[in-house]
Design an enzyme around this catalytic site. Structure first.
Site: not given
Lengths: 83, 394
Positions: B185, B213, B244
Site C-alpha cells: 500500500s 490493493h 477499496k
C-alpha cells in the site's frame, strides 16, 4: 562465545542504525532509548542479527529487550539453541 | 489529570504538527461531491488519497441495493454472527466471493483489518511460526501479535531471503504460515508471487496473500495479482477488503481448505465482532458483480495510473514503483514532506502523506491513489499541483 564477544559484534551491527546519536555504544545503551531506534529500525537490526549469526529471532521474543546487552543475551540463547 | 506515559510519543507528534499548523492525520472532508471530489476547508478538492480504485462509491445500482436492504432488513444486525445469528445475505456474499475466486469457501469479516487479524490468529498460535514480509501492513503485524506465534520477518519482496529463513526453521518449516501482500500500500510495488509460491511448495508451507490493493485492479476478472500471475490455484488463502475497489467496508478470506468452516469459529475477530449491516452486504454483493465485469474500469484505472506516473516522472519526482493504482512520490525528510502535502491541499489536491516509521526505508512519501473515476483532466491537475511545489525535487 562470551557475552562481551556478542556485545562487541552487536555494536558493529547497531552502529549504522545509530547514525552517530551515541558516541560510545555499550552493553547498557538503550536501543529505543539513547539510540532512539524506532520499531522499524529495531526490526531491521534483528534481520541483520539473524543473518550474521544464522539464527531465527522471532519478533514476539523482543518485548523485554531494552539494551544492547539484553539483545546480546537473547542472541547467546539462540546461538546456544541452534548450535 | 495525570498524563498517561504511553501517550507521550503520540502527544509529541500531535504537538509538532500543531506547531507546523499542518494536520494531515485529522483531515476532514466536509462534503463528498463525487468519487473523486470533495469539499475540504471550503475548497473543491480532487481526491487522490482514497482507495476508491474503481470509483464505485456512488454507483447507482450499489446505492439502490443498499437502500432496498436498509428498508427491508433494517439498519444493523446488532451482534456477532456466532452469538446473534447470520443473515442469509452474509452467507450469500460468502458464496459469491468463493465463486468469484473459484475457491471452496469464504469467510466475511467486518473490516479488512479484521480479516488479517482473524485469519492469522486462527491459523497460527503459540509455538507455530509465521513468516511475514518486512513491509507488511499493520493488520498483519497485529494478527501475528494476536496469534502469539513466533513471527519472523523476511526482507521485502525477496523470495530468496524467505527461503533462507525458512531453511533455518528445519522440520518446523512445513508448518509455517507465509504471509505476503499482492500490492504494497505504501509504494504500490507488486510481490513476486510466482517465486513465493515456489518457496511455499519447496517447504510444504501454507501461503496467505493479502490482495487488498490489487483486487478489482489487477487480473483479467479483477481477482488481483494472484490471477494476473496465474497462481490463484496455488494460494492457500486470499484475504481482501470491501473498502477499496468495492467501495464499502468489510473484509474476507477465500480458500480451498476444508477447514474454512472451522476456522471462522477459531477466529476471535470473527466471533466477537458485530456483523456487517444489511445495506453494506447488499451494496458489496452488487459491487462484486460489477467488479467482475468491469473490464472498462480496469482499463481506465491503468490509463490513469500510467498518465499520473508518467506526468510525475517527467516533472523529476522519484516514484516508488512502476505505474500502478498507487503512485508514491518519495518526499524525503518529514517536515518538508508535510509542507509539500499542505501545499498540494491548498492547490485543491488531497493525497496521503506517510512518514517514517510507517514507510519503508527512512523516507516520507506522498502517496497518490488513482481511481477509474478520475478524468484525464483531474490527473493532469494533480500533476500541475505537484509541479507548482516551489521546494526541491528530493
Amino acid at each position: 562465545m562470551t557475552h562481551q564477544d556478542v556485545v562487541a559484534q552487536l555494536i558493529k551491527l547497531v552502529e549504522p542504525y545509530a547514525e552517530g546519536r551515541v558516541a560510545h555504544i555499550t552493553a547498557n545503551t538503550g536501543l529505543t532509548g539513547e539510540l532512539a531506534l524506532d520499531s522499524l529500525k529495531v526490526m531491521d537490526l534483528i534481520t541483520d542479527v539473524e543473518d550474521h549469526y544464522e539464527i531465527s529471532v522471532p519478533l514476539n521474543t523482543l518485548a523485554d529487550i531494552k539494551t544492547v546487552g539484553d539483545l546480546a543475551s537473547l542472541i547467546q540463547k539462540h546461538v546456544g539453541n541452534d548450535a | 489529570m495525570k498524563e498517561n506515559p504511553r501517550l507521550l510519543a503520540v502527544r509529541a507528534v500531535r504537538q509538532e504538527l500543531a506547531t507546523l499548523g499542518i494536520d494531515p492525520f485529522g483531515i476532514q472532508i466536509d462534503e463528498i461531491l463525487s468519487p473523486t471530489e470533495g469539499l475540504i476547508q471550503g475548497r473543491r478538492t480532487i481526491l487522490a488519497g482514497t482507495n476508491n480504485y474503481l470509483g464505485l462509491t456512488f454507483d447507482p445500482d450499489c446505492i439502490a441495493a443498499a437502500r432496498d436492504a436498509l428498508e427491508s432488513a433494517g439498519t444493523g444486525t446488532t451482534g456477532s454472527r456466532m452469538a446473534n445469528g447470520s443473515y442469509a445475505a452474509h452467507r450469500e456474499l460468502e458464496l459469491d466471493l468463493a465463486r468469484f475466486y473459484g475457491k471452496r469457501d469464504a469467510i466475511v469479516f467486518s473490516t479488512g483489518y479484521q480479516a488479517n487479524l482473524g485469519m492469522i490468529s486462527a491459523l497460527a498460535g503459540p509455538g507455530d511460526t509465521v513468516m511475514i514480509d518486512a513491509d507488511s501492513h499493520a493488520s498483519i503485524y497485529d494478527g501475528c501479535n494476536l496469534s502469539g506465534a513466533n513471527t519472523i520477518r523476511f526482507r521485502h519482496n525477496d523470495p530468496n531471503d524467505l527461503a533462507k529463513r525458512m531453511g533455518r526453521l528445519g522440520a518446523e518449516a512445513s508448518h509455517a504460515l507465509i504471509v505476503v501482500e499482492g500490492v504494497y500500500s505504501m509504494l504500490g510495488d507488486r510481490a513476486p508471487l510466482r517465486e513465493f509460491v515456489e518457496v511455499k511448495k519447496a517447504f510444504g508451507a501454507t501461503l496467505l496473500v493479502d490482495e487488498a490493493h490489487s483486487m478489482g485492479v489487477l487480473g483479467e476478472k479483477g481477482r488481483g495479482l494472484c490471477e494476473e500471475m496465474g497462481v490463484l490455484g496455488d494460494i492457500d488463502y486470499v484475504v481482501g477488503t470491501f473498502s477499496k475497489s468495492l467501495g464499502n467496508t468489510g473484509g474476507f478470506c477465500v480458500g480451498d481448505s476444508d477447514e474454512m468452516e472451522v476456522l471462522r469459529y477459531a477466529s476471535r475477530p470473527y466471533v466477537f465482532t458485530a456483523s456487517l449491516p444489511p445495506a453494506t452486504i447488499a451494496a458489496t454483493r452488487t459491487a462484486l458483480r460489477k467488479l467482475a465485469a468491469a473490464d472498462d474500469l480496469r482499463l481506465r484505472i491503468r490509463e490513469n495510473a500510467a498518465r499520473l506516473h508518467a506526468g510525475l516522472a517527467a516533472l523529476g519526482f522519484r516514484l516508488g514503483a512502476p505505474a500502478n493504482a498507487v503512485v508514491a512520490v518519495l518526499a524525503g525528510e518529514k517536515v518538508e514532506a508535510l509542507r509539500f502535502w499542505h501545499h498540494l491541499l491548498k492547490q485543491g489536491v488531497y493525497v496521503n502523506v506517510m512518514v517514517p516509521p510507517a514507510t519503508p526505508g527512512n523516507e516520507s512519501l506522498l502517496r497518490c491513489s488513482v481511481s477509474a473515476a478520475h478524468t484525464p483532466e483531474q490527473v493532469d491537475a494533480i500533476c500541475a499541483a505537484f509541479a507548482s511545489w516551489p521546494g526541491a525535487r528530493v
